[in-house]
Design a protein around this motif. Structure first.
Motif, PDB file in Angstrom:
ATOM      1  N   TYR A  62       0.720  -3.395   4.391  1.00 50.75           N
ATOM      2  CA  TYR A  62       0.178  -4.420   3.501  1.00 50.75           C
ATOM      3  C   TYR A  62      -1.245  -4.769   3.912  1.00 50.75           C
ATOM      4  N   SER A  63      -2.139  -4.738   2.950  1.00 53.94           N
ATOM      5  CA  SER A  63      -3.505  -5.216   3.166  1.00 53.94           C
ATOM      6  C   SER A  63      -3.625  -6.622   2.587  1.00 53.94           C
ATOM      7  N   THR A  69     -11.150  -4.898   9.178  1.00 57.07           N
ATOM      8  CA  THR A  69     -11.324  -3.987   8.054  1.00 57.07           C
ATOM      9  C   THR A  69     -11.049  -2.557   8.483  1.00 57.07           C
ATOM     10  N   PRO A 129      -3.803  -1.988  10.330  1.00 62.27           N
ATOM     11  CA  PRO A 129      -4.030  -0.647   9.766  1.00 62.27           C
ATOM     12  C   PRO A 129      -3.659   0.431  10.766  1.00 62.27           C
ATOM     13  N   THR A 149     -12.423   0.330   3.052  1.00 64.14           N
ATOM     14  CA  THR A 149     -12.806  -0.734   2.123  1.00 64.14           C
ATOM     15  C   THR A 149     -11.789  -1.873   2.076  1.00 64.14           C
ATOM     16  N   GLU A 150     -10.758  -1.795   2.895  1.00 59.54           N
ATOM     17  CA  GLU A 150      -9.674  -2.779   2.836  1.00 59.54           C
ATOM     18  C   GLU A 150      -9.710  -3.709   4.040  1.00 59.54           C
ATOM     19  N   SER A 151      -9.148  -4.893   3.847  1.00 61.11           N
ATOM     20  CA  SER A 151      -9.037  -5.880   4.917  1.00 61.11           C
ATOM     21  C   SER A 151      -7.577  -6.045   5.301  1.00 61.11           C
ATOM     22  N   PHE A 152      -7.346  -6.288   6.602  1.00 61.79           N
ATOM     23  CA  PHE A 152      -5.993  -6.403   7.134  1.00 61.79           C
ATOM     24  C   PHE A 152      -5.907  -7.600   8.076  1.00 61.79           C
ATOM     25  N   ARG A 201       0.800  -1.229   0.000  1.00 64.37           N
ATOM     26  CA  ARG A 201       0.000   0.000   0.000  1.00 64.37           C
ATOM     27  C   ARG A 201       0.829   1.273   0.000  1.00 64.37           C
ATOM     28  N   ASN A 213      -5.140  -9.400   0.083  1.00 67.56           N
ATOM     29  CA  ASN A 213      -5.526  -9.377  -1.320  1.00 67.56           C
ATOM     30  C   ASN A 213      -6.965  -9.873  -1.483  1.00 67.56           C
ATOM     31  N   SER A 214      -7.836  -8.970  -1.904  1.00 69.39           N
ATOM     32  CA  SER A 214      -9.245  -9.320  -2.123  1.00 69.39           C
ATOM     33  C   SER A 214      -9.576  -9.446  -3.599  1.00 69.39           C
ATOM     34  N   SER A 215      -8.541  -9.403  -4.458  1.00 68.09           N
ATOM     35  CA  SER A 215      -8.759  -9.561  -5.900  1.00 68.09           C
ATOM     36  C   SER A 215      -8.695 -11.031  -6.278  1.00 68.09           C
TER      37      SER A 215
END
Length: 503
Positions: free
Chosen positions: A337-338, A365, A328, A368-371, A85, A340-342
């Motif tokens: 680093y978050s 979260t 976060p 909109t990101e997850s950690f 990130r 990977n949700s892709s």
């Protein structure tokens, strides 16, 4: 007599606290003997001084630039479960996007330097124990000191040396399966270096380094205590090597070599044939009923076989801390680093369900990101740095049984379900879940990816299979034939070791 070390491989350790004093980060004061005011002979004259040196070996291994944080981080971010990130070169962006192609890059130099500094400190300690063994007699020493206590310390030292060499192999050498260990490995330094007389040393093969790792772990198994007792037993049995530590690490090493029968032999020492799976001797290592509890401070359940501790006065160091990378900013980290949700990332895999406790308890979260929140403690970042858990031994054994029998092995199924069912009871498998042994292996590899997310095992699993490193986002996959599949040998080593060859 004072002895000083100017070898560049050890310079990374110059700020480490030494057992009988500390040194500033100055080359001319770097000393491999863990003391600054007592001669190298005198530090072996009392049991307490030797104990201080044995304890100090851990400070070299768990330095934040090595197994106190950065190594685990590098091992995970090479693959596709984390998204960078910050584009910060100091916090591993070159590792993440596979641009570590130059021998002079900092991550390449520093990881090697910290690893070999730890190895050299261990070698100096072992040399000193041997050289002074004749003087370890009554009345200053107990009657059984040389046959028991000193061998306990030798066992600890050799286990830590094995762990260091194994770790370095995973970044700087080809996998064992590529040529059955015949490819160039590492310079195998087994004697303490106190000057530059022995800088020139050829690379041993990968197989030769693994052989030495196993020799060290076999010695450790025979000489380490079965367990520690007393009021601090829970801490010592998770942060200091004991007999089960050596056995557990052997299951990992043999798995990396593809020696599955040996994985089974070693794991059977710690894992009963049927549930409940609890180590029958030594520390009663077992799965904890709650994965959240395993990572809740102080992280000292019997599931943890080895982890390295920190305190406010003994922290991992700036930009080395696991929580700094993964938590976060809103929760005490820096959000480097978050998750990977892709497509292809860990959060999109259907095997990692929304109700899995490893997701509900260990993923958080922010926006909109997850950690990852396996390491929940913000500054001063005192969460332990993981090395090996009982869950890994169970999955090592399960995989070895499937690969050895080429079947959907019943015990392997029970072991897989023990780990998976703890966190995802509705997701346990039956024999009918798998059309083939290969399908079960795929499930085991996925389970490892979920269970050990952020613990530094992902690169081990990729390398031992000689598999491509998966791509993520704009970063392409790295085939096993690529020059950046393994890291370059650092320029510091090439400059002082004329017999060293490049990757």
């Amino acid at each position: 007599m004072k002895r000083y070390l100017h070898h560049p491989l050890a310079l990374a350790a110059c700020a480490a606290l030494l057992a009988l004093g500390s040194v500033s980060c100055q080359d001319h004061r770097l000393n491999p003997i863990p003391e600054t005011t007592v001669s190298d002979q005198a530090v072996f004259t009392t049991p307490s001084r030797i104990t201080a040196q044995a304890n100090n070996l851990y400070s070299y291994i768990k330095t934040g630039g090595f197994l106190g944080g950065r190594f685990q981080i590098f091992s995970d971010i090479r693959a596709n479960d984390f998204i960078n990130r910050t584009s910060n070169g100091v916090t591993g962006v070159g590792v993440w996007n596979h641009t570590l192609t130059e021998a002079s890059q900092n991550d390449v130099i520093n990881t090697w330097g910290f690893g070999y500094a730890a190895i050299n400190q261990i070698n100096v300690f072992l040399d000193g124990l041997d050289a002074n063994a004749a003087s370890m007699v009554a009345p200053a020493f107990p009657a059984n000191y040389t046959t028991t206590t000193a061998n306990n310390y030798r066992g600890e030292a050799r286990l830590l040396r094995a762990l260091s060499y194994y770790s370095l192999l995973q970044l700087y050498a080809r996998p064992f399966v590529d040529g059955n260990g015949s490819k160039p490995g590492l310079p195998l330094r087994l004697k303490g270096e106190t000057n530059d007389a022995n800088n020139n040393l050829v690379r041993s093969t990968v197989a030769q380094v693994y052989d030495q790792i196993l020799q060290d772990l076999n010695f450790a198994e025979l000489n380490l205590p079965l367990s520690y007792t007393g009021s601090t037993a829970a801490t010592l049995n998770t942060t200091r090597a004991q007999r089960n530590t050596a056995i557990a690490l052997k299951t990992r090493v043999y798995l990396s070599m593809g020696r599955y029968a040996d994985v089974i032999t070693e794991a059977n020492k710690l894992v009963p044939a049927v549930a409940p799976f609890v180590a029958p001797t030594g520390v009663a290592n077992a799965l904890n009923p709650s994965i959240a509890a395993v990572f809740a401070p102080p992280q000292e359940t019997t599931e943890t076989i080895l982890a390295f501790p920190f305190t406010a006065q003994d922290a991992p160091g700036t930009q080395n801390q696991l929580a700094y990378y993964y938590l976060p900013a809103s929760q005490g980290g820096n959000g480097e680093y978050s998750l990977n949700s892709s497509a292809g990332g860990i959060l999109t895999d259907p095997g990692f369900t929304a109700t899995d406790a490893r997701r509900t308890a260990l993923v958080t979260t922010s926006g909109t990101e997850s950690f990852l929140k396996k390491y929940p403690t913000g500054t001063p970042y005192t969460d332990k740095a993981p090395v090996i858990r009982y869950a890994e031994v169970l999955l090592n054994l399960a995989e070895a049984r499937v690969r050895s029998t080429n079947t959907v092995d019943p015990q392997a199924l029970a072991l897989l379900n023990a780990v998976r069912g703890r966190s995802n009871p509705s997701g346990v498998y039956t024999a009918a879940s798998f059309a083939s042994a290969n399908a079960m292996i795929d499930a085991l590899l996925l389970e490892r990816r979920i269970e050990f997310l952020g613990e530094g095992l992902r690169n081990f699993d990729i390398m031992r299979l000689n598999a491509p490193i998966p791509g993520k986002g704009s970063v392409p996959a790295i085939p096993n034939t690529s020059t950046n599949y393994v890291w370059p040998i650092p320029s510091t080593e090439l400059a002082v070791n004329t017999l060293m060859t490049r990757n």
